[in-house]
Each structure stands twice: as C-alpha cells, then as structure tokens.
Design a protein around this motif. Structure first.
Motif, PDB file in Angstrom:
ATOM      1  N   SER A 118       0.848  -1.194   0.000  1.00  0.00           N
ATOM      2  CA  SER A 118       0.000   0.000   0.000  1.00  0.00           C
ATOM      3  C   SER A 118       0.881   1.241   0.000  1.00  0.00           C
ATOM      4  O   SER A 118       1.636   1.470   0.946  1.00  0.00           O
ATOM      5  CB  SER A 118      -0.903   0.005   1.235  1.00  0.00           C
ATOM      6  N   GLU A 119       0.761   2.031  -1.053  1.00  0.00           N
ATOM      7  CA  GLU A 119       1.525   3.273  -1.116  1.00  0.00           C
ATOM      8  C   GLU A 119       1.205   4.150   0.093  1.00  0.00           C
ATOM      9  O   GLU A 119       2.111   4.687   0.738  1.00  0.00           O
ATOM     10  CB  GLU A 119       1.219   4.011  -2.412  1.00  0.00           C
ATOM     11  N   ALA A 120      -0.076   4.282   0.401  1.00  0.00           N
ATOM     12  CA  ALA A 120      -0.485   5.133   1.526  1.00  0.00           C
ATOM     13  C   ALA A 120       0.089   4.624   2.847  1.00  0.00           C
ATOM     14  O   ALA A 120       0.623   5.404   3.643  1.00  0.00           O
ATOM     15  CB  ALA A 120      -2.007   5.206   1.601  1.00  0.00           C
ATOM     16  N   ARG A 121       0.001   3.323   3.097  1.00  0.00           N
ATOM     17  CA  ARG A 121       0.531   2.756   4.354  1.00  0.00           C
ATOM     18  C   ARG A 121       2.053   2.861   4.414  1.00  0.00           C
ATOM     19  O   ARG A 121       2.631   3.071   5.471  1.00  0.00           O
ATOM     20  CB  ARG A 121       0.104   1.295   4.520  1.00  0.00           C
ATOM     21  N   SER A 122       2.719   2.711   3.274  1.00  0.00           N
ATOM     22  CA  SER A 122       4.182   2.814   3.283  1.00  0.00           C
ATOM     23  C   SER A 122       4.626   4.213   3.677  1.00  0.00           C
ATOM     24  O   SER A 122       5.628   4.382   4.366  1.00  0.00           O
ATOM     25  CB  SER A 122       4.775   2.430   1.924  1.00  0.00           C
ATOM     26  N   LYS A 123       3.889   5.225   3.268  1.00  0.00           N
ATOM     27  CA  LYS A 123       4.251   6.611   3.582  1.00  0.00           C
ATOM     28  C   LYS A 123       4.108   6.943   5.069  1.00  0.00           C
ATOM     29  O   LYS A 123       4.574   7.982   5.512  1.00  0.00           O
ATOM     30  CB  LYS A 123       3.413   7.573   2.743  1.00  0.00           C
ATOM     31  N   GLU A 124       3.494   6.036   5.843  1.00  0.00           N
ATOM     32  CA  GLU A 124       3.405   6.232   7.292  1.00  0.00           C
ATOM     33  C   GLU A 124       4.758   6.026   7.964  1.00  0.00           C
ATOM     34  O   GLU A 124       4.958   6.428   9.101  1.00  0.00           O
ATOM     35  CB  GLU A 124       2.365   5.282   7.895  1.00  0.00           C
ATOM     36  N   THR A 125       5.692   5.389   7.263  1.00  0.00           N
ATOM     37  CA  THR A 125       7.064   5.212   7.744  1.00  0.00           C
ATOM     38  C   THR A 125       7.907   6.319   7.131  1.00  0.00           C
ATOM     39  O   THR A 125       7.971   6.435   5.901  1.00  0.00           O
ATOM     40  CB  THR A 125       7.610   3.824   7.340  1.00  0.00           C
ATOM     41  N   GLU A 126       8.544   7.107   7.965  1.00  0.00           N
ATOM     42  CA  GLU A 126       9.295   8.269   7.490  1.00  0.00           C
ATOM     43  C   GLU A 126      10.331   7.895   6.432  1.00  0.00           C
ATOM     44  O   GLU A 126      11.142   6.992   6.628  1.00  0.00           O
ATOM     45  CB  GLU A 126      10.006   8.950   8.657  1.00  0.00           C
ATOM     46  N   GLY A 127      10.251   8.564   5.301  1.00  0.00           N
ATOM     47  CA  GLY A 127      11.204   8.370   4.216  1.00  0.00           C
ATOM     48  C   GLY A 127      10.871   7.238   3.264  1.00  0.00           C
ATOM     49  O   GLY A 127      11.546   7.056   2.257  1.00  0.00           O
ATOM     50  N   LEU A 128       9.831   6.471   3.562  1.00  0.00           N
ATOM     51  CA  LEU A 128       9.473   5.324   2.729  1.00  0.00           C
ATOM     52  C   LEU A 128       8.364   5.709   1.758  1.00  0.00           C
ATOM     53  O   LEU A 128       7.465   6.481   2.099  1.00  0.00           O
ATOM     54  CB  LEU A 128       9.007   4.164   3.621  1.00  0.00           C
ATOM     55  N   TRP A 129       8.440   5.164   0.556  1.00  0.00           N
ATOM     56  CA  TRP A 129       7.386   5.384  -0.434  1.00  0.00           C
ATOM     57  C   TRP A 129       7.425   4.200  -1.383  1.00  0.00           C
ATOM     58  O   TRP A 129       8.243   4.132  -2.281  1.00  0.00           O
ATOM     59  CB  TRP A 129       7.609   6.689  -1.177  1.00  0.00           C
ATOM     60  N   LEU A 130       6.553   3.243  -1.154  1.00  0.00           N
ATOM     61  CA  LEU A 130       6.499   2.021  -1.951  1.00  0.00           C
ATOM     62  C   LEU A 130       5.258   2.018  -2.830  1.00  0.00           C
ATOM     63  O   LEU A 130       4.199   2.492  -2.428  1.00  0.00           O
ATOM     64  CB  LEU A 130       6.462   0.793  -1.036  1.00  0.00           C
ATOM     65  N   ARG A 131       5.401   1.435  -3.996  1.00  0.00           N
ATOM     66  CA  ARG A 131       4.249   1.253  -4.875  1.00  0.00           C
ATOM     67  C   ARG A 131       3.519  -0.028  -4.512  1.00  0.00           C
ATOM     68  O   ARG A 131       4.142  -1.021  -4.123  1.00  0.00           O
ATOM     69  CB  ARG A 131       4.699   1.144  -6.332  1.00  0.00           C
ATOM     70  N   GLY A 132       2.217  -0.007  -4.690  1.00  0.00           N
ATOM     71  CA  GLY A 132       1.437  -1.223  -4.529  1.00  0.00           C
ATOM     72  C   GLY A 132       1.633  -2.119  -5.734  1.00  0.00           C
ATOM     73  O   GLY A 132       2.068  -1.669  -6.804  1.00  0.00           O
TER      74      GLY A 132
END
Length: 164
Positions: free
Chosen positions: A110-124
């Motif tokens: 989940s892109e949105a859930r990954s952004k909850e971790t500082e500095g992380l941005w993952l694609r679904g």
C-alpha cells in the motif's frame, strides 16, 4: 546490487521487461517480501527495510528472521546479505551506510501505508505495468520452502543455494 537508469525505472514497460532478479532488486523487492510473508506466515520472518543514510541510494526490503534472509538472491544468511549489500554499495558510493527499519506487512503493498514510515514510499503491486504480486509468487515458487515450524535456521544458506 543492481542499479537501473532512471529512464528504465520510469517506463513501466521497460521495468516489467527486466529479468526477475533485476525486477525484484530494482523496485519490487517489497512485493517479493510480501509474497514470502504471505506464503510462510508461521516462519518467524518479518519485513526489514535496508534504509540508506541521507544522500545515498540503495533502498532494499527483505524478509528475515534475524538469521536467514530472503530476497532476489534467494535465501542467504542475514549477516552475509548485509555485508554483501554494504560492500557493493560502498564500491559505488564511498561512505555508504544504512539503518534497518522493521516494516509491517501492510506497508509493503500500500503506497499510503508505506508513507506512514518516514522516508518510505512504496508502490502497490497494482501500480506496475501488470500486477506484480503474481510475478513475485511465481519467482518465490522456484525456491525450496522453509524447513521446520520456525523457519530455516538449521540449513546452511548462501545466496540462492536452495533454488530449484
């Protein structure tokens, strides 16, 4: 460690056409870790983000139990994988270092859930040219399953030694 040209990473058709190891090393490692955790939920493994220090590249997500790791190499000793990653990164970027950040499984897809971790941005998985999760599951099926109720600690692993 593989490094892609930005032009490849930004073109979905070129990224999708990469070989499996490159695909899961360069942008879809988190999807592979998620597939592993889903297939072996009782293995004692969790997802860990190898987060480069500020100003460096080389993000990577693996599944590990603290002794054994699984990523695009296959199974390896976690310590050896970290040493290998550091050695390769330092060749390209002197002074490279990282921190290890545990990730919840739901952040991996989940892109949105990954952004909850500082500095992380993952694609679904659905944000690739095609859904990357079936691709990850097929890649994972090439490897022998974990042994024992709690995982893999009884085996001698190096990069990919138990690949079928």
């Amino acid at each position: 460690m593989f490094l892609l040209k930005r032009s490849v990473k930004r073109k979905p058709d070129l990224q999708w056409a990469l070989g499996d190891r490159q695909f899961f090393a360069c942008g879809a490692c988190h999807i592979l870790a998620y597939a592993f955790l889903g297939k072996y939920p009782a293995s004692g493994f969790g997802a860990v983000w190898i987060k480069p220090a500020a100003g460096y590249t080389g993000n990577h997500v693996v599944a590990t139990d603290g002794d054994i790791a699984f990523d695009y190499h296959g199974f390896s000793r976690w310590r050896h994988l970290l040493e290998h990653t550091t050695r390769k990164a330092e060749r390209l970027m002197p002074g490279w270092s990282c921190t290890l950040v545990p990730l919840p499984p739901e952040a991996l897809t989940s892109e949105a859930r990954s952004k909850e971790t500082e500095g992380l941005w993952l694609r679904g998985p659905e944000q690739y040219l095609h859904d990357a999760l079936p691709h990850a599951r097929a890649f994972l099926d090439r490897f022998e399953p974990p042994e024992g109720a709690q995982g893999l600690s009884s085996r001698k692993y190096r990069h990919g030694v138990n690949q079928r």
